[in-house]
Structure formats: C-alpha cells, structure tokens
Motif scaffolding. Structure first.
Motif, PDB file in Angstrom:
ATOM      1  N   HIS A 599       0.822  -1.212   0.000  1.00 53.47           N
ATOM      2  CA  HIS A 599       0.000   0.000   0.000  1.00 53.47           C
ATOM      3  C   HIS A 599       0.855   1.260   0.000  1.00 53.47           C
ATOM      4  O   HIS A 599       0.714   2.138  -0.853  1.00 53.47           O
ATOM      5  CB  HIS A 599      -0.888   0.027   1.250  1.00 53.47           C
ATOM      6  N   LEU A 600       1.738   1.330   0.961  1.00 52.19           N
ATOM      7  CA  LEU A 600       2.493   2.554   1.165  1.00 52.19           C
ATOM      8  C   LEU A 600       3.371   2.882  -0.025  1.00 52.19           C
ATOM      9  O   LEU A 600       3.372   4.000  -0.531  1.00 52.19           O
ATOM     10  CB  LEU A 600       3.340   2.423   2.432  1.00 52.19           C
ATOM     11  N   GLY A 616      -5.275  -3.500  -3.421  1.00 51.17           N
ATOM     12  CA  GLY A 616      -4.263  -3.783  -2.432  1.00 51.17           C
ATOM     13  C   GLY A 616      -4.274  -5.216  -1.980  1.00 51.17           C
ATOM     14  O   GLY A 616      -3.233  -5.843  -1.902  1.00 51.17           O
ATOM     15  N   ALA A 617      -5.445  -5.778  -1.681  1.00 50.22           N
ATOM     16  CA  ALA A 617      -5.453  -7.130  -1.138  1.00 50.22           C
ATOM     17  C   ALA A 617      -6.821  -7.763  -1.243  1.00 50.22           C
ATOM     18  O   ALA A 617      -7.835  -7.100  -1.136  1.00 50.22           O
ATOM     19  CB  ALA A 617      -5.029  -7.104   0.317  1.00 50.22           C
ATOM     20  N   VAL A 656      -6.932   4.519   1.490  1.00 49.36           N
ATOM     21  CA  VAL A 656      -7.137   3.076   1.487  1.00 49.36           C
ATOM     22  C   VAL A 656      -8.575   2.830   1.902  1.00 49.36           C
ATOM     23  O   VAL A 656      -9.042   3.377   2.910  1.00 49.36           O
ATOM     24  CB  VAL A 656      -6.181   2.358   2.460  1.00 49.36           C
ATOM     25  N   VAL A 657      -9.297   2.069   1.110  1.00 51.97           N
ATOM     26  CA  VAL A 657     -10.665   1.702   1.444  1.00 51.97           C
ATOM     27  C   VAL A 657     -10.747   0.183   1.510  1.00 51.97           C
ATOM     28  O   VAL A 657      -9.992  -0.520   0.831  1.00 51.97           O
ATOM     29  CB  VAL A 657     -11.683   2.243   0.418  1.00 51.97           C
ATOM     30  N   MET A 705     -14.202 -12.675   3.329  1.00 52.67           N
ATOM     31  CA  MET A 705     -13.016 -12.182   2.650  1.00 52.67           C
ATOM     32  C   MET A 705     -12.887 -10.688   2.897  1.00 52.67           C
ATOM     33  O   MET A 705     -13.876 -10.006   3.183  1.00 52.67           O
ATOM     34  CB  MET A 705     -13.114 -12.436   1.144  1.00 52.67           C
ATOM     35  N   VAL A 706     -11.672 -10.190   2.791  1.00 59.03           N
ATOM     36  CA  VAL A 706     -11.427  -8.763   2.926  1.00 59.03           C
ATOM     37  C   VAL A 706     -10.876  -8.240   1.623  1.00 59.03           C
ATOM     38  O   VAL A 706      -9.994  -8.848   1.013  1.00 59.03           O
ATOM     39  CB  VAL A 706     -10.437  -8.474   4.067  1.00 59.03           C
ATOM     40  N   TRP A 707     -11.386  -7.105   1.224  1.00 60.89           N
ATOM     41  CA  TRP A 707     -10.961  -6.461  -0.020  1.00 60.89           C
ATOM     42  C   TRP A 707     -10.410  -5.096   0.343  1.00 60.89           C
ATOM     43  O   TRP A 707     -11.062  -4.319   1.035  1.00 60.89           O
ATOM     44  CB  TRP A 707     -12.178  -6.333  -0.911  1.00 60.89           C
ATOM     45  N   VAL A 708      -9.217  -4.797  -0.111  1.00 65.50           N
ATOM     46  CA  VAL A 708      -8.562  -3.531   0.209  1.00 65.50           C
ATOM     47  C   VAL A 708      -8.066  -2.884  -1.078  1.00 65.50           C
ATOM     48  O   VAL A 708      -7.456  -3.540  -1.910  1.00 65.50           O
ATOM     49  CB  VAL A 708      -7.369  -3.735   1.169  1.00 65.50           C
ATOM     50  N   TRP A 709      -8.366  -1.581  -1.230  1.00 63.27           N
ATOM     51  CA  TRP A 709      -7.913  -0.821  -2.395  1.00 63.27           C
ATOM     52  C   TRP A 709      -6.999   0.312  -1.963  1.00 63.27           C
ATOM     53  O   TRP A 709      -7.142   0.864  -0.873  1.00 63.27           O
ATOM     54  CB  TRP A 709      -9.087  -0.126  -3.083  1.00 63.27           C
TER      55      TRP A 709
END
Length: 844
Positions: A599-600, A616-617, A656-657, A705-709
C-alpha cells in the motif's frame, strides 16, 4: 417525423390524413366524415383495449391494416372484404381472435396475411382460397388443425408457415395445386405424413418438417419436386427414404440429424448430383451405400454420434468435392486407403471414436487437409506418411491414452500450427520436432511419462505457447532460450522439475511463466532479462525464495508466491506490479508487513501516468483481519470528514478503502466469478468528485473475505481540492453480503510504522455512527479526546492504541495533523526490502 408530415396540411382533421395511428384519431375521423378516401394506412398496434373494429366501407383505398398485439380483439368486421386495395393485413398476437369472416376471400389485392401467435385461431375460412394475390400466409403458433381444400387455389402463394401449430395434423390433398409455393414450413407440427400431391409443388425450394415427432414416411412422389433445394427432416420419426429421393436434382441440403430411427440411406441417394451438405448426425445408420461416392458436389458429410456406424465405404474416396467429414463418436475402427483420395478434404473429425486404432498409410495423400481431430481414440501411433500432410495446421491427439510415439517424419508438416498431445502416453519427442517451423502451440500437459524435451526443440522459431503441465520433466535444455517467439511457458505441477535453464532469460517475447508446484529451488540471475514478462506464477514452490524477483522485470503485473517460504527474505518488486497472490499466508507478520509495504510504496511511487484505482489485497478474514482493521462501520457504506487543508499536506499520498464480504451461494447461479464494486465520493461546498472500481472475485471462497484498495491523491482533480470536506466509500455487488467497511488516509510519514489515522467514520443509518473494534468494543462516532479526535480505521501493521499520527483540533476549531515524536515505535519495520509496487493487488 412521419406523423408530422402526414398531419402537416390538416393538423386537426384526421379524416384528411393518409395514415392513422391513434384510436382517438380514428374515432374522430369516423365521427366527422363518412368518406375516408385519403386513408391508406391504419396502425393500431398494441391497442390492448380494442375489442372490435368498426365498419370499413368508408375506407375504400386502405392499403395496410396493422392490428398487431391487440390482445382483446375478438373479430374482424365482415366489411373488411370491401377493401379492394388492401395489400397487408397483420393480426399477429391477437390472442382472442378465433376466426376470420368469409368475406376475407374478397380481398383481391391482399399480398400478406399474418396471423402468427394468434393462439386461439382455429379455422382458416373456406373462401380464403379466393385471395388470388396472396403471396405470404403466416399461421405460426396458432391452434389451427387443418386447412380447407381451397388453399390450393392460392395461385400466387409463395410462403406458407405453419410451424409450431401443435394441433395441425394433415396437409390438404389439393395443397399440391399451389404452383408458386417456394417455402413450406411445417416445423414442430403433429403431421404424420404428406399427400402424394406434394410432388406437384414444382416451384417448392424449401421444405421444413423438423421437430415433427410423428412424421414417419416421406412420400414416394416427393422426388418430383425438381426445384427443391433444402429438405429439413431433423428429429422426425422417419426410418428411411424412398429411392425417388435420388430424383431431387436441385437438392443442396438434406438434414436428417436427430432421426433416431433412421437406419438406411437409399442406394439411389447417390443420384443427387447437386447435394452439398448431408447431415446424418445422431441417427441409427450403420453404413452407407457405395453410391455415396457418386455425390460429386458433396462438401459436408456429418455422421457424428452415429453410435452404430462401423465402416466407411471404400468408394467414399470418390467424393472429390468433400471438405468436411465428421465421424465423431462413431463405432468406426479404421478408414479405407481410399480416404487418401479425398483431395479437397479440409477437416477430418474422428474424436471419441473409442475403437479407432489405426490411421491409414495413404492418409498422407490428403494434400488439402488442414485439421485432423483424433481426440479420445485408441490410436497408438501415426504412419510416417503423416508428414506428407503439407497443408495440415491442427493435429489433435489429446486424451489418446495409448499413443506412445510421435513419428520421426512428423517434422515434415511445414504448415502445422497447433499440436495437441495432452494426456497421451508419449515419453519423448523426436529431434525432428524442431523442423516444425510454423508451429505456434504445443500442448503436452498431463503426459505423465514425458521426461525430456528435445534439444532441437529450440528451433521452433514460431512457437508461442508451450504447455508442459503435470509432466515428469526434470529440466529444460538451454536451447529453450532460442524460442524467440514464445509467450506462454507452463510447467505447473511438474513435481520433478528442479532447475530452470540458465539461458531461459533469452526468451525475449515471454509474457507468462508458470512454475507453480514444481521442485524448483532458485531461478537464474538472467531471469531479469525477461523484459516482457507480465505474469510469474511460483505458487506452491515450497523450496523456493532466494532473492529472486528483480525490479528489472519492468512489465511484471501479476506475481504468485502462495505457499512460498518468504519469511525473512528480501523482496524487490517492480513498480509495474498489479497483483500479488500470497494465499494462503501462514505468517500474520509476513502478511501484515507485505500488505503494508504494498500500500504505502505504491502510493508513494504513483506518478501522473498512474491515475487509477489499484487493488491492495483480497484475503480470507481468518488470516489476520482483526489486526488490520481495528475499527469498521457495519454495513456497506462509510462516510467521514477530511482534515482541514488535507490537500496541501505534501506527506498525504492517498486513500485506502476496505470491506469485509461473503459470497451468498445459490443453486440458481453457477457463474464462477462475480464482481464487487466500490464508489469513492469526495464532496463538500456544493462540489463533488466520484470514481468507481470493479473487481472480479471467485465464488469458490465460502469464508469471509477482505478487499482492500489503494487510491492515489494524484487521481483527484486539483481544481476543487480545497472544496471537499467529506469522503464516502460505498460497496455493492450481486449475491454478496457486505459485513463491514472502512476508509483511511495514508501519509508518507507512516513509513515509520506510526499508525495512520482519520476522523471517525460516520454512517447515515441509525446504527451507522457506532464503530466496533475487533475486540467487540463499541465506540461512538463522535467520541472526543480533550483536544483531538483519535479515529482509527485501517492499521496495516497491527499497531493499536493512541500512538502515531493524530488529528489535532485547536480552540479555533481548525484541525491540524501532527506527529507526536515522543510516542514510541511499537513495531519495527519488517525485514523486507522496500516494495516498489505502485499498483498492487495482494491475494493472500
């Protein structure tokens, strides 16, 4: 436009118009005038309340009457017969109409009568045969049972359609009098036979009886139809054809596919000199007469799924025009040598012929053959003459479990582009394989005995796709580097493959390299020379991870490192990376560190050319979500305030969302992938900026599940930065449940592992103002410290509490962001070299 032109001269006098579309206009015209001589067209389509048409005598010049979709119409006024100039009458989808008045026979100019889909229409009028100009009669999907003998008097009729009239049982004897009839469609009717008079239809070109499950016998005199070009008998109960079928001198298509009772093709069938296509698919036919060889114009012969067909006729080789021969899933054991005489044959299909063991020696004489399909046959080898197939482009031997040896002379097939040997018993390939100068695709997947790729295989300069999945191969020769056109190299599940060749880095065109579940321990240093590589799959290589990914792979987009031993190693990832698959990750520490750096560093390296969403994930919640997102809003939407002057902070990198979701399985939906959508909305002071992202996900995962943008600051238009005061993220998808969601700002200073912070999220719902941490504690959305808010949405390194970056609120109400240097660094930076991954999707 047409309406305006019609109404231009007399805008308020519909009785003066040549066309009427509206029922109100018609009523007005009839009330104001008894003479509507100007009227030529009435179109009342879809007038659902129209029950009965008024008297027509005032419309002597009417040419077209359109009443389609008038579902309440029950009858037509008898005066319709007075319209001597009417050429078109359409009553399609008039559900309540049962019959027509006998006066319909007086329509001497009528050319087209459409009654299709009039589901209650049961009887055609006896005097209907008087319509001497009628050219088209459409009775599809009606309840009609028969036609009057007078139908034979329709001397101009060219098309008669009775398809799907499920109650229609008998064609009239005098129907043969329609000398102009060209198209007769009786598809899916209850008809059992045709009268001999059918042979008198001297102009008939197309006869369709497909789906007539009770039709058993074609009339002997049917051979008299000298103009017939297409005869469709698919899925009928017909058992044979009369010898007179050979007299159909104009017939080009004969389709008997799906006639499960059809056993014997007539001996005189070979007389059909114009026949181009003969379809006998899925019939009970056992053989063909020698006369089949006399079909000099035949281009396509389909015998596929004829499970009783055992022997192709010796004289079949005489069909000099034959281009396509389908013998798929037949009981055929071999082919006669005369098959080599098929000089025009382009495609030969023998797949699923489980008894077929030997390809004929003279088969190599088919100089035009381009496709040879031998899948799922019992063939063990090919004759050397196969090399003489100079036009062959596709050779498919997939799933021929007894096939052991590719012929030495097979390398002579200079036009061969695709060679499929999947799941065969082949152990090696001859060196001559390198002579296949046009070969583009070679599939050896699931050849469990294949151990060695030939040294001269590197000579295949056109090869683009090489699939060695699940073979016994241990290594590749250095010559593999000479495959200058290779784009896809797949070695997944080659459990004995240990070493990638040093010269493998020479494959300049390679874009996909799959080494999943191999025994490989390291990659050569020159892997960095694969400048065009986009996807590198290393999942399941449990012995692999030795400083192997180079940031010189400047086009790498997807990296699979699932189940790799990566703890404590150095990762150097290129900035082009879009997706990382590290599922399942056994170490939460590795997971958190890798995700944080993805992310960073992506946000830090974003440039003007990278203005877009980046994933992201996507990970299972069971793999550490409580440590990542300590506070979330329940539900699918989150809104929060932005810090004052956030857009001026040079350390601000982007957002990040995230959301937690679960797929909702259903028996009515079997798609393997669905799509999850996120909308990001910045707003305030009457200004608004929106952007959306859509991510496809597999329906195989049943867990949360986790979704990260990641979303970069640079993607937000600068002109209204100072206007935006709030940010909102919302998530939605079909067949998924959104449990939680969160949002956060990322700052460059967060590199030191101080926890990133943001104002408490707010939700417009009644319960949305409550934030719940992973320990189950609920915190109010407006909970304040004495001087500042400390809202925490997303913590990528598992740092919790009131440490790190904070939002300060002074007495003047302005919010300022500062760093509290007195606060300790609780977690040290992971032992990973910085990930230069600007658009990374991490799947763990």
């Amino acid at each position: 436009m047409g309406c305006e032109i019609v109404r231009e001269k007399f805008p308020d006098e519909p009785n003066q118009w040549s066309r009427l579309w509206d029922p109100h206009d018609i009523q007005q015209a009839l009330r104001t005038s008894k003479d509507l001589e100007r009227l030529k067209v009435i179109d009342l389509s879809c007038s659902r309340n129209l029950i009965q048409m008024s008297e027509f005598s005032s419309m002597p010049n009417l040419e077209r009457l359109i009443l389609e979709g008038c579902v309440s119409l029950i009858d037509i006024h008898p005066s319709v017969g007075n319209m001597k100039k009417l050429t078109t009458l359409s009553l399609r989808f008039c559900d309540q109409l049962k019959n027509l008045p006998d006066s319909i026979g007086y329509l001497e100019s009528l050319e087209s009568l459409d009654l299709s889909d009039c589901s209650k229409f049961v009887k055609f009028p006896e005097k209907g045969g008087n319509m001497k100009s009628l050219m088209k009669l459409d009775l599809r999907f009606t309840a009609i049972k028969d036609l009057p003998d007078s139908i034979g008097d329709l001397e101009s009729l060219e098309s008669l359609n009775l398809s799907f009239c499920s109650k229609f049982e008998k064609f009239p004897e005098k129907g043969g009098n329609m000398k102009s009839l060209r198209h007769l469609c009786l598809r899916n009717t209850a008809i059992k036979d045709l009268p001999d008079s059918i042979g008198d239809l001297e102009s008939l070109m197309f006869l369709n009886l497909s789906g007539c499950s009770k039709f058993e016998k074609f009339p002997e005199k049917g051979g008299n139809m000298k103009s017939l070009m297409e005869l469709d008998l698919r899925y009928t109960a017909i058992k044979d054809l009369p010898d007179s079928i050979g007299d159909l001198e104009s017939l080009r298509l004969l389709d008997l596919s799906g006639c499960s009772k059809f056993e014997k093709f007539p001996e005189k069938g070979g007389n059909m000199k114009s026949l181009v296509e003969l379809d006998l698919k899925n019939t009970a036919i056992k053989d063909l007469p020698d006369s089949i060889g006399d079909l000099e114009s035949l281009e396509s012969l389909d015998l596929s799924d004829c499970s009783k067909f055992e022997k192709f006729p010796e004289k079949g080789g005489n069909m000099k025009s034959l281009k396509w021969l389908y013998l798929t899933n037949t009981a055929i054991k071999d082919l006669p040598d005369s098959i080599g005489d098929l000089e025009s044959l382009l495609s030969l299909h023998l797949s699923d012929c489980s008894k077929f063991e030997k390809f004929p020696e003279k088969g190599g004489n088919m100089k035009s053959l381009m496709k040879l399909d031998l899948r799922y046959t019992a063939i063990k080898d090919l004759p050397d003459s196969i090399g003489d197939l100079e036009s062959l482009r596709l050779l498919d031997l997939s799933d021929c479990s007894k096939f052991e040896k590719f012929p030495e002379k097979g390398g002579n097939m200079k036009s061969l582009k695709k060679l499929f040997l999947r799941n065969t018993a082949i152990k090696d390939l001859p060196d001559s394989i390198g002579d296949l100068e046009s070969l583009e695709s070679l599939d050896l997947s699931d050849c469990s005995k294949f151990e060695k790729f030939p040294e001269k295989g590197g000579n295949m300069k056109s090869l683009m796709d090489l699939d060695l999945t699940n073979t016994a191969i241990k290594d590749l020769p250095d010559s593999i580097g000479d495959l200058e056109s290779l784009k896809f190299l797949v070695l997944s599940d080659c459990s004995k493959f240990e070493k990638f060749p040093e010269k493998g880095g020479n494959m300049k065109s390679l874009i996909h390299l799959d080494l999943k579940n191999t025994a490989i321990k390291d990659l050569p240093t020159n892997i960095s020379r694969l400048k065009n590589l986009e996807r590198l799959m290393l999942g399941g290589c449990s012995d692999l991870w030795e400083g192997l990914i180079s940031n010189q792979l400047c086009n790498l987009q997807k990296l699979n490192i699932s189940q790799c031993k990566m703890a404590g190693q150095i990762l150097v990832l290129p900035s082009s990376l879009q997706e990382i698959d590290a599922y399942p990750c056994t170490s939460k520490e590795d997971l958190s560190g890798l995700l944080w750096l993805c992310h960073l560093n992506w946000l830090k390296s974003t440039t003007e050319e990278l203005k877009c969403w980046k994933l992201g994930a996507v990970i299972p919640e069971s793999n550490g979500i409580p440590e990542w997102i300590r506070y979330q809003n329940m539900g699918s939407e989150v809104t929060t305030e932005l810090p004052t002057n956030w857009y001026e902070d040079p350390d601000f990198l982007g957002f990040v969302v995230s959301c937690v979701y679960r797929h909702i399985p259903t028996s009515d939906f079997d798609e393997p992938y669905l799509f999850l959508e996120c909308e990001l909305n910045l707003h305030g002071n009457g200004f608004e900026f929106k952007d959306e992202c859509c991510h496809g996900y597999s329906c195989d995962f049943k867990d949360l599940m986790v979704w990260v943008w990641c979303y970069p600051k640079i993607a937000i238009p600068k002109e209204h930065h100072h206007k935006y005061t709030h940010i909102n993220a919302s998530f939605e998808s079909y067949l998924i449940n959104i449990k939680k969601c969160g949002i956060n700002l990322i700052f460059a200073g967060d590199q030191q592992n101080h926890m990133p912070m943001l104002e408490h999220p707010q939700n417009s719902g009644d319960n949305g103002s409550a934030l719940q941490d992973t320990d189950g504690n609920v915190h109010g959305a407006n909970q304040d410290d004495e001087h500042y808010h400390i809202p925490i949405v997303l913590d990528l390194l598992g740092n919790f509490g009131d440490i790190g970056s904070v939002i300060l609120e002074g007495t003047d109400g302005n919010r300022k962001r500062r760093r509290d240097d007195s606060l300790p660094d609780v977690v040290e930076e992971p032992h990973y070299k910085r990930l230069g991954a600007p658009n990374t999707h991490l799947s763990l």
